[in-house]
Structures are given as C-alpha cells and as structure tokens.
Enzyme design. Structure first.
Site, short mmCIF file in Angstrom:
data_model
loop_
_atom_site.label_atom_id
_atom_site.label_comp_id
_atom_site.label_asym_id
_atom_site.label_seq_id
_atom_site.Cartn_x
_atom_site.Cartn_y
_atom_site.Cartn_z
CE1 TYR A 194 -3.68 2.65 0.96
CE2 TYR A 194 -2.12 3.25 2.59
CZ TYR A 194 -3.16 3.36 1.75
OH TYR A 194 -3.78 4.66 2.05
CE1 TYR A 246 -9.09 10.39 0.21
CE2 TYR A 246 -8.32 12.73 0.02
CZ TYR A 246 -8.22 11.31 -0.06
OH TYR A 246 -6.78 11.04 -0.46
CB VAL A 264 -2.55 14.15 0.71
CG1 VAL A 264 -4.00 13.79 1.49
CG2 VAL A 264 -1.52 12.99 0.91
#
Length: 312
Positions: A194, A246, A264
């Site tokens: 990940y 989000y 981000v």
C-alpha cells in the site's frame, strides 16, 4: 453539436488566471517527504481521446500521486478478481475523514468505499493474492507503466519510507480489519505494498495519459490497449464522482461535475468521459485534504470546455 473547445487557449488561460494564487493552501506535512515540496508548483495536463496533449506549468515534473493510485489499483483488482471484491468493500460515500476508524467499527470491518484508506488497504490485500509483496509491487508498477504507455514511472522510495515511518493510523486500520477477517494477508505485507503504490511518482502528463482509458469506455484510444470492460470503466467513474474526494466529494461534484480522484500530494486525476483525461497538481490542500487550486483549475476547465457530465 457544440464547437470543439480551444483547449490550447483554455489551458494557458487557466494557468495565467491562477498564477497570482500559486502557493495557496496547506501542503501535507504529516508525511515528512511531502512537506518538502515547493507549494508554488502548479501543473496541468489535458490529453484528448484523439491523443492531443495540452500542458501548462510544471506538467512534466513528477510528484507523489498518493491516493490517486487507489483508482488505478481498483482497476487492477477488478480486472483480476471481478465483482467479488465488493463482498469486502462498499461503494458508498463515507462522509468521514479518509483515515477514520469510527465507521469501520460500526460496520464490522467493511470499509465504505475503495477510495478511503481502509478501502484501499482491502483492495491492496486482494492484489497480494498469490504474490509476495515484492512481486505485487512490481506488478503494480508494470500496470501503471502500461496504462501511461511510459517506461520511466517508478516508486519514490524516500516517500514510501516516510509513509512507513508515519503510518500508525493506517496500521491501526489494517489491524482492526484483520481482526474482522477482512484482510487475508499479514498486515505488514499489505501495508508495505500500500505505501509503495501511494508513493508512485508521476507527472501530470503521465497521469493524464494513464487515465485515458476511463474517458473511453475502458480502452486507451491512443495505444489501442483494452484495459477494462466499458461497464467497469463506467462504475469506476461513478465511484470517482461520488467518493473520489473524501468528504469533499459532494462539493467537487457540485462545482466541477467530473469524476475525479485526489491525493494529498496535491494531484487530481479527472475524467471527462468521451472527451479527455485531465491531471492537475498544486501541492497546497484545502481543509478536506484536496488540492485547493487543483479543484479550482478543474472547475474552470469544466466550465470553459463545457465538459461537466451533467451538461453545459
């Protein structure tokens, strides 16, 4: 039919209009490597279904794509496992922060959607099936190179290490899901993969090329490569529209009207179905963790090109 938009002047105009505001927003500082990025960077790339490319600003400079990788990993997982992945991850907007643990407890360890951290960790777990972490990472990098038709794309090892060092919240999410049986592989293996796919470094131009299949029913019109079925491409776009930003997803859909996935690192991949794939990068984030100027640039582009999926 409406006239074709003059993308060269639209892209240049957006860059010129936003130039006085470069540096606005707050760079993600909880990952130390991201905190070092110059907040005044701004790149914009539009790649049309005809293969025309329009660039402005820092569009050739690689940056950390972060959560944008979640859309590409979902594509890979759907191609490999099909609809069975939806037994382990939902398809609903979360309304909570991208790294929230509250819903997971209430919903028995099944994440709301594949674009919040918990959901992307489950998708990553599916990609580990039959692979060592090293093999899974290699396959992911190969897949992204295939999508973008570029060999030079790599994982930024320093960013991956930085994420590993500051990944306590993600570890908590993963261990929590493991306790429910949602994850099938060791937590450290899943998180290693990940962190590496979030640390992929790509330029706006490469990212826009990689997303082109989503604008063209699952097939890259430039290379001719079929990536995924048209039905799955449509579903990925639907999830990007409803969950890609989000808890700022509704506002993005309202203002921009395009499927998109943010990260981000300040990047956003946006899709104008039937027209183009767009990538924008501006490291300063808004309060929900999405690129402040990137969102504004995409709103300008959707308006000026007439590309909102909801009509002109």
């Amino acid at each position: 039919m409406p006239p074709k938009p003059d993308l060269k002047s639209i892209v240049a105009g957006i860059h010129a209009d936003l130039a006085p505001r470069f540096g606005e927003g707050k760079v993600a500082d909880y990952i130390p490597q991201l905190a070092r990025v110059d907040p005044r960077r701004f790149g914009l790339a539009v790649v049309t279904l005809e293969g025309e490319t329009f660039l402005a600003g820092d569009a050739e400079l690689p940056f950390s794509i972060q959560s944008i990788s979640k859309a590409l990993m979902l594509t890979l997982a759907l191609g490999r496992h099909g609809e069975t992945i939806w037994k382990r991850v939902g398809r609903e907007p979360s309304g909570s922060a991208f790294n929230s643990i509250v819903q997971l407890e209430a919903e028995s360890g099944i994440p709301r959607n594949p674009f919040i951290n918990a959901g992307a960790i489950v998708v990553t777990d599916t990609l580990l099936a039959g692979h060592t972490p090293r093999e899974a990472i290699a396959e992911i990098v190969r897949f992204v190179r295939f999508l973008a038709d570029e060999e030079g794309i790599v994982t930024d090892k320093a960013v991956a290490r930085s994420e590993e060092a500051t990944g306590d919240r993600n570890r908590a999410l993963a261990h929590f899901m493991h306790s429910f049986g949602t994850l099938k592989h060791p937590v450290d293996h899943v998180l290693g993969v990940y962190f590496h796919h979030c640390a992929l470094a790509m330029s706006c131009r490469q990212l826009a090329k990689a997303g082109l299949f989503l604008a063209n029913n699952g097939r890259n019109p430039v290379t001719g490569h079929s990536v995924i079925s048209s039905a799955r491409a449509r579903r990925i776009n639907a999830l990007m529209l409803t969950c890609g930003h989000y808890d700022g997803s509704g506002d993005f859909a309202y203002r921009v009207g395009l499927p998109g996935k943010s990260g981000v690192g300040g990047g956003i991949l946006a899709i104008a179905p039937g027209h183009a794939s767009i990538a924008v990068w501006s490291p300063g984030l808004d309060a929900t963790g999405n690129s402040l100027l990137g969102s504004i640039a995409l709103e300008m582009l959707a308006n000026r090109a007439g590309w909102s999926v909801f009509g002109h």
